[in-house]
Design a protein around this motif. Structure first.
Motif, PDB file in Angstrom:
ATOM      1  N   ALA A 200       0.835  -1.204   0.000  1.00 15.91           N
ATOM      2  CA  ALA A 200       0.000   0.000   0.000  1.00 15.91           C
ATOM      3  C   ALA A 200       0.863   1.243   0.000  1.00 15.91           C
ATOM      4  O   ALA A 200       0.575   2.218  -0.704  1.00 15.91           O
ATOM      5  CB  ALA A 200      -0.909   0.004   1.234  1.00 15.91           C
ATOM      6  N   ILE A 201       1.941   1.213   0.810  1.00 14.54           N
ATOM      7  CA  ILE A 201       2.742   2.420   0.986  1.00 14.54           C
ATOM      8  C   ILE A 201       4.224   2.071   0.905  1.00 14.54           C
ATOM      9  O   ILE A 201       4.683   1.111   1.519  1.00 14.54           O
ATOM     10  CB  ILE A 201       2.457   3.072   2.360  1.00 14.54           C
ATOM     11  N   VAL A 202       4.938   2.859   0.116  1.00 16.61           N
ATOM     12  CA  VAL A 202       6.404   2.768   0.104  1.00 16.61           C
ATOM     13  C   VAL A 202       6.917   4.076   0.686  1.00 16.61           C
ATOM     14  O   VAL A 202       6.596   5.147   0.170  1.00 16.61           O
ATOM     15  CB  VAL A 202       6.952   2.604  -1.335  1.00 16.61           C
ATOM     16  N   SER A 203       7.657   4.004   1.781  1.00 17.46           N
ATOM     17  CA  SER A 203       8.246   5.228   2.338  1.00 17.46           C
ATOM     18  C   SER A 203       9.739   5.228   2.077  1.00 17.46           C
ATOM     19  O   SER A 203      10.321   4.176   1.806  1.00 17.46           O
ATOM     20  CB  SER A 203       8.052   5.339   3.851  1.00 17.46           C
ATOM     21  N   GLN A 204      10.344   6.409   2.213  1.00 12.00           N
ATOM     22  CA  GLN A 204      11.800   6.566   1.994  1.00 12.00           C
ATOM     23  C   GLN A 204      12.202   6.034   0.617  1.00 12.00           C
ATOM     24  O   GLN A 204      13.311   5.518   0.448  1.00 12.00           O
ATOM     25  CB  GLN A 204      12.595   5.818   3.086  1.00 12.00           C
ATOM     26  N   ALA A 205      11.301   6.151  -0.341  1.00 14.00           N
ATOM     27  CA  ALA A 205      11.600   5.638  -1.689  1.00 14.00           C
ATOM     28  C   ALA A 205      12.761   6.409  -2.299  1.00 14.00           C
ATOM     29  O   ALA A 205      12.957   7.589  -2.016  1.00 14.00           O
ATOM     30  CB  ALA A 205      10.365   5.750  -2.570  1.00 14.00           C
ATOM     31  N   GLY A 206      13.526   5.703  -3.131  1.00  6.69           N
ATOM     32  CA  GLY A 206      14.681   6.331  -3.776  1.00  6.69           C
ATOM     33  C   GLY A 206      15.903   6.346  -2.879  1.00  6.69           C
ATOM     34  O   GLY A 206      16.906   6.957  -3.230  1.00  6.69           O
TER      35      GLY A 206
ATOM     36  N   ILE B 218       4.754  -1.188   3.428  1.00 10.35           N
ATOM     37  CA  ILE B 218       3.734  -1.756   4.307  1.00 10.35           C
ATOM     38  C   ILE B 218       2.570  -2.203   3.417  1.00 10.35           C
ATOM     39  O   ILE B 218       2.200  -1.497   2.467  1.00 10.35           O
ATOM     40  CB  ILE B 218       3.296  -0.761   5.404  1.00 10.35           C
ATOM     41  N   ASP B 219       2.055  -3.402   3.690  1.00 13.37           N
ATOM     42  CA  ASP B 219       1.024  -3.920   2.797  1.00 13.37           C
ATOM     43  C   ASP B 219      -0.393  -3.593   3.314  1.00 13.37           C
ATOM     44  O   ASP B 219      -0.564  -3.144   4.455  1.00 13.37           O
ATOM     45  CB  ASP B 219       1.210  -5.419   2.552  1.00 13.37           C
ATOM     46  N   TYR B 220      -1.340  -3.836   2.460  1.00 11.52           N
ATOM     47  CA  TYR B 220      -2.740  -3.516   2.780  1.00 11.52           C
ATOM     48  C   TYR B 220      -3.234  -4.281   4.014  1.00 11.52           C
ATOM     49  O   TYR B 220      -3.960  -3.746   4.839  1.00 11.52           O
ATOM     50  CB  TYR B 220      -3.642  -3.794   1.573  1.00 11.52           C
ATOM     51  N   ALA B 221      -2.808  -5.569   4.141  1.00 11.48           N
ATOM     52  CA  ALA B 221      -3.301  -6.375   5.262  1.00 11.48           C
ATOM     53  C   ALA B 221      -2.843  -5.781   6.592  1.00 11.48           C
ATOM     54  O   ALA B 221      -3.612  -5.711   7.565  1.00 11.48           O
ATOM     55  CB  ALA B 221      -2.801  -7.808   5.121  1.00 11.48           C
ATOM     56  N   ALA B 222      -1.575  -5.331   6.647  1.00  9.95           N
ATOM     57  CA  ALA B 222      -1.049  -4.767   7.894  1.00  9.95           C
ATOM     58  C   ALA B 222      -1.805  -3.488   8.259  1.00  9.95           C
ATOM     59  O   ALA B 222      -2.120  -3.244   9.434  1.00  9.95           O
ATOM     60  CB  ALA B 222       0.442  -4.485   7.740  1.00  9.95           C
ATOM     61  N   ILE B 223      -2.104  -2.678   7.267  1.00 10.90           N
ATOM     62  CA  ILE B 223      -2.837  -1.437   7.550  1.00 10.90           C
ATOM     63  C   ILE B 223      -4.254  -1.769   8.015  1.00 10.90           C
ATOM     64  O   ILE B 223      -4.770  -1.182   8.983  1.00 10.90           O
ATOM     65  CB  ILE B 223      -2.857  -0.521   6.299  1.00 10.90           C
ATOM     66  N   ALA B 224      -4.882  -2.734   7.337  1.00 14.86           N
ATOM     67  CA  ALA B 224      -6.255  -3.111   7.705  1.00 14.86           C
ATOM     68  C   ALA B 224      -6.297  -3.598   9.157  1.00 14.86           C
ATOM     69  O   ALA B 224      -7.208  -3.254   9.919  1.00 14.86           O
ATOM     70  CB  ALA B 224      -6.767  -4.192   6.755  1.00 14.86           C
ATOM     71  N   ASP B 225      -5.282  -4.387   9.580  1.00  9.76           N
ATOM     72  CA  ASP B 225      -5.230  -4.874  10.966  1.00  9.76           C
ATOM     73  C   ASP B 225      -5.149  -3.709  11.945  1.00  9.76           C
ATOM     74  O   ASP B 225      -5.814  -3.691  12.973  1.00  9.76           O
ATOM     75  CB  ASP B 225      -4.003  -5.780  11.174  1.00  9.76           C
ATOM     76  N   ARG B 226      -4.282  -2.761  11.630  1.00  9.87           N
ATOM     77  CA  ARG B 226      -4.099  -1.634  12.552  1.00  9.87           C
ATOM     78  C   ARG B 226      -5.368  -0.789  12.652  1.00  9.87           C
ATOM     79  O   ARG B 226      -5.670  -0.230  13.704  1.00  9.87           O
ATOM     80  CB  ARG B 226      -2.936  -0.752  12.081  1.00  9.87           C
TER      81      ARG B 226
END
Lengths: 87, 457
Positions: free
Chosen positions: B37-43, B50-58
């Protein structure tokens, strides 16, 4: 570089940046009639001098004093000299 | 995306608007639990995902806490984008108002003193004193609170509903599963719009490690970005300063420009460099949300739009002094935008923000004009024009320019500087000509990705 040299340098930069000939700068010269300076030119010279001398005596004038007159190059030298001495 | 998840996302429009973010994440998490779902510190080497399942759990975990405590409101003070997403989604589905505050709006926390602050720990305080009776939305209460960027004054809090927050979101299939670059601050209006759109449609949100042009360009290539939302300043910086070989590898489906007016020169450059991209300029403010968008590749908007109701229901008009006025619908009052417009042929173009005006000896100077002129000088890649305080003239026009690399044949930085000043003297009123012109390596932007109009430290 002496204070007079710094001021002469700032004046020459203003003349150069505005497409006018650089001149030999004398303290007795009148800013308006001898050098063709208008208020924008003076404002530019003040910013340049703030950068080279680290002081703008016009932004924080001495307490109780009226804004000094700036007619000649010597006036500028006197104003900056006083401001530097009172630092 | 599978047909079933695509259909489910498309049907989100039927779900209550405040439930949509949590519902969309949940749909994608069930279908594709590992989808990023999200890529941080890209480049950068610190890239993390972080994937969709982890976000959904939180989200579910936070919803349980919200349900148990029923706070009057939540102030989201999280630094990580995924925490902001979790807070927004959980608060929406639990009908708890949420405020997004960024560094420069911290002073506003006092206005929300009964609300509970939530950081990246996503743990609600167990202090019984902070719990308040349940505050379910009604027609008056704010559902979403966002701080303005403070471009033209101190930041202030603006209340929105989930309806207005998601008014511009697009759920149709063509928007599903795309890569979105987030160069805006995630807690400001423009940033919220980007990550909401990306995650409502099962997309991948990519946050570069910094706004450095090379890092941004690398992130775009490595993460297969399809949609670039940016301010004209950030796009210009990417075009003028990013590594040439990386720049040549960039392709986009869409570039969406907002936050500032784009000039014709930047639009032509972008069309030339990214011929496959649809380039859209969005006119939106934190207070009004999106008002209109223009995709014809020209600066400003068609003159025929003035004093006419646009398809979205907004009506544009111009005050005698040139300020653009917007009436969002017949039921709302007209709002002065602070943006000044002027007629050029069959267009109205933006001449600048009212607050950007530099007053030199009583005369108004619009910095955009000088900037456009400077950018047209051979050997100048980018320019910023701003006002310096002056005891003699009130303010003095100053400029910073970035010199192109490599230098044009036969040119030196000094000759380019002289040519720039000469061009300004030819094309501008005397008071508008920059009196201080510095050659710099980098031009500052404010947190909203726009050009600051006052001296930067």
């Amino acid at each position: 570089m002496s204070l007079s040299d710094s001021i002469a340098d700032a004046i020459r930069t203003v003349l150069h940046d505005t497409g006018r000939d650089r001149k030999v700068i004398e303290p007795s010269m009148l800013l308006s009639s001898d050098l063709g300076f208008d208020s924008l030119d003076i404002a530019q010279a003040i910013v340049l001098l703030e950068r080279s001398l680290g002081i703008d005596p016009f932004r924080t004038p001495l307490a109780g004093s009226a804004r000094p007159s700036i007619r000649t190059v010597a006036d500028l030298i006197a104003i900056y000299s006083t401001a530097i001495a009172s630092q | 995306m599978t047909t079933s998840s695509t259909a489910a996302i498309a049907h989100l429009a039927d779900a209550p608007v405040e439930d949509r973010l949590a519902a969309a994440i949940s749909i994608v998490a069930q279908q594709f639990p590992d989808r990023v779902a999200i890529v941080s510190q890209a480049g950068s080497q610190d890239r993390r995902t972080i994937d969709y399942a982890a976000i959904a759990d939180r989200i579910v975990t936070l919803e349980r806490q919200l349900d148990a405590m029923r706070p009057i409101g939540i102030v989201a003070r999280a630094k990580q984008i995924e925490s902001l997403v979790v807070i927004a989604a959980a608060c929406g589905r639990q009908h708890v108002p949420v405020a997004f505050l960024v560094e420069d709006s911290r002073d506003l926390v006092g206005e929300l003193r009964e609300w509970i602050t939530l950081d990246d720990s996503l743990e609600l305080s167990c202090d019984a004193n902070s719990a308040r009776p349940c505050s379910v939305f009604d027609s008056v209460a704010a559902q979403i609170v966002v701080a303005t960027s403070g471009t033209s004054g101190p930041p202030k809090l603006i209340e929105h509903s989930w309806d207005s927050l998601l008014a511009s979101s697009r759920l149709a299939e063509q928007w599903h599963g795309l890569g979105w670059l987030l160069v805006y601050d995630a807690a400001r209006w423009a940033g919220l719009q980007v990550w909401l759109q990306a995650l409502l449609t099962g997309g991948q949100l990519v946050q570069p490690a910094s706004r450095d042009p090379d890092t941004v360009a690398r992130a775009i290539v490595e993460e297969h970005i399809a949609i670039l939302p940016a301010t004209p300043t950030l796009l210009r910086r990417l075009i003028t300063s990013a590594d040439r070989s990386t720049l040549a590898r960039l392709t986009f489906d869409r570039i969406t420009l907002g936050g500032e007016a784009a000039d014709g020169q930047l639009l032509s450059q972008a069309h030339e460099l990214f011929p496959a991209a649809k380039i859209t300029q969005v006119y939106a403010t934190t207070e009004l949300g999106e008002v209109f968008r223009v995709s014809d590749g020209l600066a400003g908007f068609p003159a025929a739009w003035l004093n006419r109701t646009l398809p979205g229901g907004a009506k544009l008009s111009m005050r005698r002094d040139g300020e653009l006025l917007v009436q969002l619908s017949r039921d709302t009052t007209e709002v002065a935008t602070g943006d000044l417009i002027e007629r050029r042929g069959n267009r109205y173009e933006f001449s600048g923000r009212r607050s950007d005006v530099i007053v030199v000896g009583g005369a108004k100077v619009f910095p955009r004009r000088a900037e456009e002129l400077l950018r047209g000088v051979l050997g100048i890649a980018d320019a910023r024009v701003y006002g310096l305080p002056s005891a003699i003239t009130g303010e003095l026009v100053a400029a910073e320019v970035i010199i192109s690399e490599p230098l044009p044949a036969g040119q030196s930085p000094e000759s380019i500087r002289a040519a720039a000043l000469a061009a300004c003297r030819m094309g501008l009123e005397p008071q508008s000509v920059p009196r201080i012109l510095d050659i710099v390596k980098k031009i500052a932007t404010n947190p909203a990705g726009k050009i600051p109009r006052r001296p930067t430290v």
